[in-house]
Scaffold this motif. Sequence first.
Motif, short mmCIF file in Angstrom:
data_model
loop_
_atom_site.label_atom_id
_atom_site.label_comp_id
_atom_site.label_asym_id
_atom_site.label_seq_id
_atom_site.Cartn_x
_atom_site.Cartn_y
_atom_site.Cartn_z
N HIS A 2 -22.83 -3.13 3.23
CA HIS A 2 -23.93 -2.65 4.05
C HIS A 2 -24.12 -3.50 5.30
CE1 HIS A 2 -28.18 -2.70 5.34
NE2 HIS A 2 -27.99 -1.41 5.28
N ASN A 3 -24.61 -2.86 6.33
CA ASN A 3 -25.07 -3.56 7.53
C ASN A 3 -25.70 -2.56 8.49
OD1 ASN A 3 -24.67 -6.50 8.04
ND2 ASN A 3 -24.25 -5.77 10.10
N VAL A 20 -25.54 -1.09 12.20
CA VAL A 20 -24.34 -0.91 13.01
C VAL A 20 -24.63 -0.04 14.24
CG1 VAL A 20 -23.59 1.05 11.60
CG2 VAL A 20 -21.88 -0.26 12.87
N ILE A 79 -21.39 -4.61 14.47
CA ILE A 79 -22.55 -5.23 13.82
C ILE A 79 -23.15 -6.35 14.66
CG2 ILE A 79 -21.89 -4.54 11.51
CD1 ILE A 79 -20.73 -7.35 11.06
N VAL A 125 -27.24 -9.54 18.09
CA VAL A 125 -27.42 -8.18 17.55
C VAL A 125 -28.14 -7.27 18.52
CG1 VAL A 125 -27.29 -8.90 15.13
CG2 VAL A 125 -29.52 -8.85 16.29
N ILE A 181 -21.79 -12.87 1.27
CA ILE A 181 -21.71 -13.01 2.72
C ILE A 181 -20.58 -13.97 3.08
CG2 ILE A 181 -24.19 -12.57 2.97
CD1 ILE A 181 -24.54 -15.59 3.59
N LEU A 190 -21.80 -15.89 8.71
CA LEU A 190 -23.17 -15.39 8.60
C LEU A 190 -24.08 -16.47 8.03
CD1 LEU A 190 -25.27 -13.17 8.92
CD2 LEU A 190 -24.51 -12.24 6.72
N ALA A 248 -22.06 -8.03 2.67
CA ALA A 248 -22.27 -7.90 4.11
C ALA A 248 -21.02 -7.31 4.76
CB ALA A 248 -22.59 -9.26 4.73
N ALA A 249 -21.24 -6.31 5.61
CA ALA A 249 -20.13 -5.73 6.36
C ALA A 249 -19.57 -6.78 7.31
CB ALA A 249 -20.60 -4.50 7.12
N TYR A 257 -17.79 -3.46 12.14
CA TYR A 257 -18.40 -3.20 10.83
C TYR A 257 -17.40 -3.41 9.70
CZ TYR A 257 -20.80 -0.80 7.03
OH TYR A 257 -21.39 -0.51 5.83
#
Length: 192
Positions: A7-8, A10, A16, A23, A65, A69, A129-130, A161
């Motif tokens: 998931h993330n 995007v 991402i 971001v 993760i 990150l 985490a993507a 991603y």
Amino acid sequence: MSTVVMHNVVSVDGFIADVADEVGPLFEWYGNGDVPLVEGGAMKVSRASAAYVKPIWAGIGAMVIGRHLFDITNGWEGRPPAGEHVVVVSHRPRPEGWHPEASYHFVDDVARAVAKARELAGERTVAVAAGDVGGQALTLGLVDEVAMDVVPVVFGSGKRYFGSVDAQHLLEDPHVVIQGDRVLHLAYRVRR
């Protein structure tokens, strides 16, 4: 057995973060609504997003993760945004003296990291985490579902991603399609 969800948030062109790890507007939807995601929290989203995100976050038992990150967030100061446990894929150990009470585990292999997270999560969801780690987990066949919070912005370049995935992976039709305010929530099961 737990479900592993990559998931993330995007951009519509699949990034991402930008090339500087910023971001930009990707997280703006976390503050554009009137429903708090957590009691007393600053993040407020639309009703549609809250109805989707709250149970997802509540169902997470562990996160996987990458070290990058972990470093840029300082591991959320030992308090993950969701779940009770975090498994960090890294060839470097936990920083000396860093939040010894936090349930963070440092593992040097993606497959072992996902296995550790599944063990820690029990029946709850493992959120991967993507990015590079997520792409590696997908390539290894360890991901059950791909979830994206797609924000209407085009980055043009940045952190992808799916990381550096260079093979084709088939997904089922989306089983979740929810329009929030400035975000589209999508979820796909990985075709086996």
